[in-house]
Design a protein around this motif. Sequence first.
Motif, short mmCIF file in Angstrom:
data_model
loop_
_atom_site.label_atom_id
_atom_site.label_comp_id
_atom_site.label_asym_id
_atom_site.label_seq_id
_atom_site.Cartn_x
_atom_site.Cartn_y
_atom_site.Cartn_z
N ARG A 88 -3.04 4.31 -6.63
CA ARG A 88 -2.02 5.31 -6.33
C ARG A 88 -2.63 6.71 -6.42
N TYR A 136 -1.04 4.19 2.00
CA TYR A 136 0.25 4.51 1.38
C TYR A 136 0.69 5.92 1.77
N SER A 155 -0.56 9.22 -4.24
CA SER A 155 0.76 9.58 -4.75
C SER A 155 0.67 10.39 -6.04
#
Length: 306
Positions: free
Chosen positions: A183, A141, A186
Motif C-alpha cells: 500500500r 491500486y 495509498s
Amino acid sequence: MPIAAGVIAELEKLGYRACVIPLERLTALENEYRAITSREVWRNSPHLSRHHFDFAPPPDFPARSVLIVAAPVTPVKLGFTRHGRHYAFEVPPLSADHDVDLERIVAAVTSLITPHGYGLIDANVPTKLLASHAGLLENGYNNMGFIEGMGSFFRLSAFFSDMPPGTAVWTEHRVSRSCEVCRACSESCPTGCLGPDGYDVGRCLSLLSKEASDFPEWVHSRWHNSLIGCRICQQVCPMNRELLDTAGTGAEFSETETGAILAGTPFEDLDPATRDKLRYFHLNTYYNILPRNLRLLLDREQADLS
C-alpha cells in the motif's frame, strides 16, 4: 506462426510490447466505457469529459482486429531558472520522441502484414482499458497501468487492422495481485484519493492539477510536485523503482523564459525557442494552466529555502 503472433514477436524484438484483440470486443468495451464516463465526477470534469473515442473502424476499412502497442518512455524533468536559482520539475513523459516510435512501429508492422494483403490504420480507442483486458498491462491500486520492464512509463498506441487476431487473451479489469500486499501508494497519497474503497478520481491531485478551475481549499500548496499531474504514487511504487533513476533533464528554460511563462504571456507571443520546447514536451496543450502550476512549484521550493 499466426500473423498476429508474428507481429507481437517482432515488436518485442524492437523493445515494444503488443497485443491483438478481436474487433468484436469493442462492443463490450464501449458499454464498459460508457458506464465509467456516466459518473458525475467524470461529467463535471473539463479534462476527463473532453476524451472522445471511436469504437468502430471507418466503414470503408474491413477491420478484424485492434493492435495495441506499448512504447517505453523515460521519466523526464524540465529545468527553470528564477531569481538566479535553478529548479527541476517533473513533467509527463510526452515528448515528441514518441513520433519516432510510431514511425518504427508502423514500419515494422506493415512490413510483416502487407505481403499477406493486410493493412493498418490509426484507431482512437481507450487504449489503457483495452490493454488491461488483453493482459498487456497490470492495473495498479493507483489506477495506473504497469508493464514489466517499463513500469508505468510507457505510451500506448492503437491501430485497426484487417489481419486475423489469432488467439487473443481477454481478462477482467482488476488490480494487480502485487498491489494486494503493498500500500505504498495509498500511504503516500497526500489527498487520500486511494482509500479503502479504491480510487477516488475526484480527489486525485493529478486530475485537479489539469483543471483550469481553482484548486479546492483542502488542497495544500506543499502537495504540488509536478508541472502537470502528480507523480507521488509512481515515485513510491516498487514496480517503478529501477526506472526512476533514469530520469534526466529534458530541456532548460532561462530566467527570461521562466518569467515569460509565469507572466502568462500568450503562447503565440513567447519566444520561438520557448514555444518549440513546450511543444516538444506537449506542454502547449496545457499552457493555460502551466503558469499557475509552475508558480506553485517555485513558491514551494522557495519556501523550503527560507
